[in-house]
Design an enzyme around this catalytic site. Structure first.
Site, PDB file in Angstrom:
ATOM      1  N   GLY A  13       4.192  -8.645   8.738  1.00 16.01           N
ATOM      2  CA  GLY A  13       4.519  -7.904   7.700  1.00 16.01           C
ATOM      3  C   GLY A  13       5.326  -6.711   8.179  1.00 16.01           C
ATOM      4  N   SER A  19       7.568   0.402   7.421  1.00 13.58           N
ATOM      5  CA  SER A  19       6.513  -0.548   6.930  1.00 13.58           C
ATOM      6  C   SER A  19       4.995  -0.032   6.997  1.00 13.58           C
ATOM      7  CB  SER A  19       6.662  -1.823   7.666  1.00 13.58           C
ATOM      8  OG  SER A  19       7.990  -2.647   7.300  1.00 13.58           O
ATOM      9  N   ILE A  20       4.441  -0.279   6.318  1.00 11.90           N
ATOM     10  CA  ILE A  20       2.929  -0.190   6.340  1.00 11.90           C
ATOM     11  C   ILE A  20       2.389  -0.859   7.679  1.00 11.90           C
ATOM     12  CG2 ILE A  20       0.515  -0.449   5.380  1.00 11.90           C
ATOM     13  CD1 ILE A  20       1.787   0.215   2.685  1.00 11.90           C
ATOM     14  N   VAL A  65       5.556 -17.043   5.201  1.00 14.85           N
ATOM     15  CA  VAL A  65       4.410 -17.294   4.868  1.00 14.85           C
ATOM     16  C   VAL A  65       4.287 -18.574   3.840  1.00 14.85           C
ATOM     17  CG1 VAL A  65       3.215 -15.406   5.618  1.00 14.85           C
ATOM     18  CG2 VAL A  65       3.992 -15.490   3.402  1.00 14.85           C
ATOM     19  N   VAL A  92       1.996  -8.374   3.481  1.00 19.20           N
ATOM     20  CA  VAL A  92       3.218  -9.122   3.097  1.00 19.20           C
ATOM     21  C   VAL A  92       2.749  -8.922   1.466  1.00 19.20           C
ATOM     22  CG1 VAL A  92       3.769 -11.223   2.730  1.00 19.20           C
ATOM     23  CG2 VAL A  92       3.138 -10.595   5.007  1.00 19.20           C
ATOM     24  N   TYR A 157       4.390  -2.494 -12.455  1.00 21.75           N
ATOM     25  CA  TYR A 157       3.773  -3.341 -11.408  1.00 21.75           C
ATOM     26  C   TYR A 157       3.277  -4.828 -11.792  1.00 21.75           C
ATOM     27  CZ  TYR A 157       1.410  -3.953  -6.616  1.00 21.75           C
ATOM     28  OH  TYR A 157       1.156  -4.428  -5.376  1.00 21.75           O
ATOM     29  N   LYS A 164      -2.244  -9.109  -6.806  1.00 20.51           N
ATOM     30  CA  LYS A 164      -3.342  -8.224  -5.951  1.00 20.51           C
ATOM     31  C   LYS A 164      -4.644  -8.515  -6.351  1.00 20.51           C
ATOM     32  CE  LYS A 164      -0.286  -6.062  -3.316  1.00 20.51           C
ATOM     33  NZ  LYS A 164      -0.333  -6.568  -1.643  1.00 20.51           N
ATOM     34  N   ILE A 193       3.572   4.326  -0.997  1.00 18.94           N
ATOM     35  CA  ILE A 193       4.535   4.878   0.219  1.00 18.94           C
ATOM     36  C   ILE A 193       5.658   4.487   0.089  1.00 18.94           C
ATOM     37  CG2 ILE A 193       4.380   4.695   2.742  1.00 18.94           C
ATOM     38  CD1 ILE A 193       1.598   4.312   2.847  1.00 18.94           C
ATOM     39  N   ALA A 197      10.057  -2.139   0.610  1.00 16.67           N
ATOM     40  CA  ALA A 197       9.049  -2.861  -0.854  1.00 16.67           C
ATOM     41  C   ALA A 197       9.302  -2.007  -2.088  1.00 16.67           C
ATOM     42  CB  ALA A 197       7.881  -3.183  -0.497  1.00 16.67           C
TER      43      ALA A 197
HETATM   44  P1  NAD Z   1       7.595  -3.492   3.678  1.00 17.17           P
HETATM   45  O1  NAD Z   1       8.746  -3.999   2.924  1.00 17.17           O
HETATM   46  O2  NAD Z   1       7.889  -2.736   4.547  1.00 17.17           O
HETATM   47  O3  NAD Z   1       6.821  -4.922   3.906  1.00 17.17           O
HETATM   48  C1  NAD Z   1       6.685  -5.986   3.274  1.00 17.17           C
HETATM   49  C2  NAD Z   1       6.623  -7.216   4.055  1.00 17.17           C
HETATM   50  O4  NAD Z   1       6.394  -8.285   3.402  1.00 17.17           O
HETATM   51  C3  NAD Z   1       8.214  -7.216   5.019  1.00 17.17           C
HETATM   52  O5  NAD Z   1       8.013  -7.203   6.152  1.00 17.17           O
HETATM   53  C4  NAD Z   1       8.592  -8.647   4.407  1.00 17.17           C
HETATM   54  O6  NAD Z   1       9.410  -9.470   5.451  1.00 17.17           O
HETATM   55  C5  NAD Z   1       7.173  -9.305   4.202  1.00 17.17           C
HETATM   56  N1  NAD Z   1       7.271 -10.564   3.212  1.00 17.17           N
HETATM   57  C6  NAD Z   1       7.884 -10.847   2.135  1.00 17.17           C
HETATM   58  N2  NAD Z   1       7.798 -12.108   1.768  1.00 17.17           N
HETATM   59  C7  NAD Z   1       7.469 -12.903   2.927  1.00 17.17           C
HETATM   60  C8  NAD Z   1       7.464 -14.361   3.474  1.00 17.17           C
HETATM   61  N3  NAD Z   1       7.694 -15.079   2.611  1.00 17.17           N
HETATM   62  N4  NAD Z   1       6.780 -14.467   4.754  1.00 17.17           N
HETATM   63  C9  NAD Z   1       6.634 -13.672   5.461  1.00 17.17           C
HETATM   64  N5  NAD Z   1       6.801 -12.336   5.206  1.00 17.17           N
HETATM   65  C10 NAD Z   1       6.963 -11.656   3.979  1.00 17.17           C
HETATM   66  O7  NAD Z   1       6.685  -2.794   2.286  1.00 17.17           O
HETATM   67  P2  NAD Z   1       5.208  -2.437   2.570  1.00 17.17           P
HETATM   68  O8  NAD Z   1       5.119  -1.339   1.512  1.00 17.17           O
HETATM   69  O9  NAD Z   1       4.886  -1.833   4.069  1.00 17.17           O
HETATM   70  O10 NAD Z   1       4.275  -3.500   2.045  1.00 17.17           O
HETATM   71  C11 NAD Z   1       3.326  -4.153   3.201  1.00 17.17           C
HETATM   72  C12 NAD Z   1       2.033  -4.383   2.357  1.00 17.17           C
HETATM   73  O11 NAD Z   1       1.617  -3.207   1.680  1.00 17.17           O
HETATM   74  C13 NAD Z   1       2.321  -5.369   0.939  1.00 17.17           C
HETATM   75  O12 NAD Z   1       1.110  -6.221   0.860  1.00 17.17           O
HETATM   76  C14 NAD Z   1       2.433  -4.184  -0.183  1.00 17.17           C
HETATM   77  O13 NAD Z   1       1.917  -4.935  -1.247  1.00 17.17           O
HETATM   78  C15 NAD Z   1       1.255  -3.270   0.379  1.00 17.17           C
HETATM   79  N6  NAD Z   1       1.107  -2.105  -0.329  1.00 17.17           N
HETATM   80  C16 NAD Z   1       2.299  -1.202  -0.424  1.00 17.17           C
HETATM   81  C17 NAD Z   1       2.191   0.214  -0.937  1.00 17.17           C
HETATM   82  C18 NAD Z   1       3.638   0.997  -1.145  1.00 17.17           C
HETATM   83  O14 NAD Z   1       3.422   1.734  -1.871  1.00 17.17           O
HETATM   84  N7  NAD Z   1       4.520   0.798  -0.294  1.00 17.17           N
HETATM   85  C19 NAD Z   1       1.076   0.380  -1.392  1.00 17.17           C
HETATM   86  C20 NAD Z   1      -0.001  -0.342  -1.487  1.00 17.17           C
HETATM   87  C21 NAD Z   1       0.186  -1.601  -0.972  1.00 17.17           C
HETATM   88  O1  0WE Z   2       3.128  -4.031  -3.669  1.00 17.74           O
HETATM   89  C1  0WE Z   2       3.962  -3.350  -3.735  1.00 17.74           C
HETATM   90  C2  0WE Z   2       5.410  -3.745  -3.799  1.00 17.74           C
HETATM   91  C3  0WE Z   2       5.364  -5.229  -3.432  1.00 17.74           C
HETATM   92  C4  0WE Z   2       6.861  -5.894  -3.706  1.00 17.74           C
HETATM   93  C5  0WE Z   2       7.948  -5.264  -3.638  1.00 17.74           C
HETATM   94  C6  0WE Z   2       9.183  -5.690  -4.079  1.00 17.74           C
HETATM   95  C7  0WE Z   2      10.514  -5.058  -4.142  1.00 17.74           C
HETATM   96  C8  0WE Z   2      11.590  -6.259  -4.097  1.00 17.74           C
HETATM   97  C9  0WE Z   2       6.912  -7.035  -4.054  1.00 17.74           C
HETATM   98  N1  0WE Z   2       8.019  -7.819  -4.490  1.00 17.74           N
HETATM   99  C10 0WE Z   2       9.028  -7.215  -4.400  1.00 17.74           C
HETATM  100  N2  0WE Z   2      10.214  -7.918  -4.744  1.00 17.74           N
HETATM  101  C11 0WE Z   2      11.366  -7.321  -4.762  1.00 17.74           C
HETATM  102  O2  0WE Z   2      12.563  -8.066  -5.028  1.00 17.74           O
HETATM  103  N3  0WE Z   2       3.751  -1.778  -3.971  1.00 17.74           N
HETATM  104  C12 0WE Z   2       2.248  -1.449  -3.982  1.00 17.74           C
HETATM  105  C13 0WE Z   2       4.553  -0.765  -3.996  1.00 17.74           C
HETATM  106  C14 0WE Z   2       4.963  -0.761  -5.448  1.00 17.74           C
HETATM  107  O3  0WE Z   2       5.793  -1.612  -6.234  1.00 17.74           O
HETATM  108  C15 0WE Z   2       5.776  -1.244  -7.558  1.00 17.74           C
HETATM  109  C16 0WE Z   2       4.981  -0.014  -7.624  1.00 17.74           C
HETATM  110  C17 0WE Z   2       4.466   0.135  -6.449  1.00 17.74           C
HETATM  111  C18 0WE Z   2       3.286   1.209  -6.003  1.00 17.74           C
HETATM  112  C19 0WE Z   2       6.691  -1.775  -8.583  1.00 17.74           C
HETATM  113  C20 0WE Z   2       6.442  -1.201  -9.722  1.00 17.74           C
HETATM  114  C21 0WE Z   2       5.654  -0.160 -10.027  1.00 17.74           C
HETATM  115  C22 0WE Z   2       4.808   0.491  -9.120  1.00 17.74           C
END
Ligand code: NAD
Ligand code: 0WE
Length: 265
Positions: A13, A19-20, A65, A92, A157, A164, A193, A197
């Site tokens: 991911g 990225s997280i 994945v 992811v 969301y 989730k 954060i 994404a």
């Molecule tokens: P990010 O975009 O940096 O990471 C998302 C990752 O998912 C990317 O590396 C992307 O390549 C991967 N991905 C998507 N589809 C895929 C596929 N088919 N096969 C393999 N990899 C795939 O964003 P992030 O915010 O670091 O997200 C990482 C996780 O953290 C996610 O599960 C997201 O829901 C979760 N999360 C994010 C936040 C936030 O606010 N950013 C908060 C809570 C949880």
């Molecule tokens: O899990 C997430 C986001 C994950 C995500 C992000 C995207 C953007 C681009 C999943 N699918 C997609 N598809 C795309 O095409 N978070 C926890 C971050 C997030 O996303 C939001 C949030 C928060 C917080 C979307 C709407 C409202 C709040």
């Protein structure tokens, strides 16, 4: 004291330094772990390879994945190189863009719902299934990254929140079934954060501001904070913890109401 000395860790991911998964990799590397990375597709290959080099990673493989064949190949490479693995990090999520806007009842579709659950939830079970033979009876640990949108409804969301909830249930069922093999399965529920994404999500700045104002710590969380909690939960220090959702959100999920600073005290 290094809590992950010589542990072999797969990180799924990483897309950028924001990225997280990057924060998790950095913290685990600092704690003495050996890292393997995957990238989703060719578009991300060079970026992830550069990051992998930064952490002297021993394994870098493509893994979408959505593809069982990619997941199979990945663990066959890991088996050849490492024989066993200690930790798998799933970071992811994906839902089609149209699922993440407007009213849930309007935007939800059968296809969008299915894709979100496949990529964001089933993929954890798919990785766990293939990792299992390399992890048995060796204090293995698996973790995922989730969001409070699983338990509470947030604007936009939508389908991702439902996915989730499914991811968190998958954590509990994996913990239940893998526990007898000495494998723990947990999730970290991170506060919002700004990552890739989060880019392009119209209400995201408002989410960050709201979380900052409402949380007991009056701050947003960082990928370093999520990384450190991840290193702990995957380490032997957390050997009594499985099936758990650990919130790393500056306490946001615990609050009923907060007052602005000038009205507190
Ligand atoms: P990010 O975009 O940096 O990471 C998302 C990752 O998912 C990317 O590396 C992307 O390549 C991967 N991905 C998507 N589809 C895929 C596929 N088919 N096969 C393999 N990899 C795939 O964003 P992030 O915010 O670091 O997200 C990482 C996780 O953290 C996610 O599960 C997201 O829901 C979760 N999360 C994010 C936040 C936030 O606010 N950013 C908060 C809570 C949880
Ligand atoms: O899990 C997430 C986001 C994950 C995500 C992000 C995207 C953007 C681009 C999943 N699918 C997609 N598809 C795309 O095409 N978070 C926890 C971050 C997030 O996303 C939001 C949030 C928060 C917080 C979307 C709407 C409202 C709040």
């Amino acid at each position: 004291m290094s809590i992950l000395q010589n542990k072999k860790v797969l990180i799924v991911g990483v897309a950028s330094k924001r990225s997280i998964a990057y924060g998790i990799a950095a913290s685990m590397h600092k704690q003495g772990a050996k890292l393997a990375f995957t990238y989703q597709n060719e578009r991300l290959e060079s970026r992830v390879k550069k990051i992998a080099e930064e952490f002297s990673a021993e394994i870098i493989e493509k893994c979408d994945v959505a593809e069982d064949s990619d997941i199979k190949k990945l663990f066959s490479h890991i088996k050849n190189k490492w024989q066993t693995i200690d930790i798998v990090v799933h970071s992811v999520a994906y839902a089609p863009q149209d699922q993440l806007q407007g009213s849930f009842v309007d935007s939800v579709t059968r296809e969008g719902f299915q894709i979100a659950h496949d990529i964001s939830s089933y993929s954890l079970a798919a990785l766990a299934k293939e990792a299992m033979p390399l992890m048995k009876n060796n204090n293995g640990s698996i973790m995922a990254v989730t969001y409070l949108g699983s338990m509470r409804a947030f604007p936009n969301y939508n389908t991702m929140g439902v996915a989730k909830a499914s991811l968190e249930a998958t954590v509990r069922y994996l913990a239940h079934s893998m526990g007898p093999h000495g494998i723990r399965v947990n999730a970290i529920s991170a506060g919002p954060i700004k990552t890739l994404a989060a880019a392009g999500i119209s209400s995201f700045k408002k989410m960050l501001d709201f979380n900052k104002k409402a949380s007991p710590m009056r701050e947003n969380v960082t990928i370093e904070q999520v990384g450190n909690a991840s290193a702990f939960i995957c380490s032997d220090m957390a050997s009594g913890i499985t099936g758990e959702i650990l919130h790393v959100d500056n306490g946001f999920n615990t609050v009923g109401m907060s007052l602005p600073e000038e009205e507190t005290e």
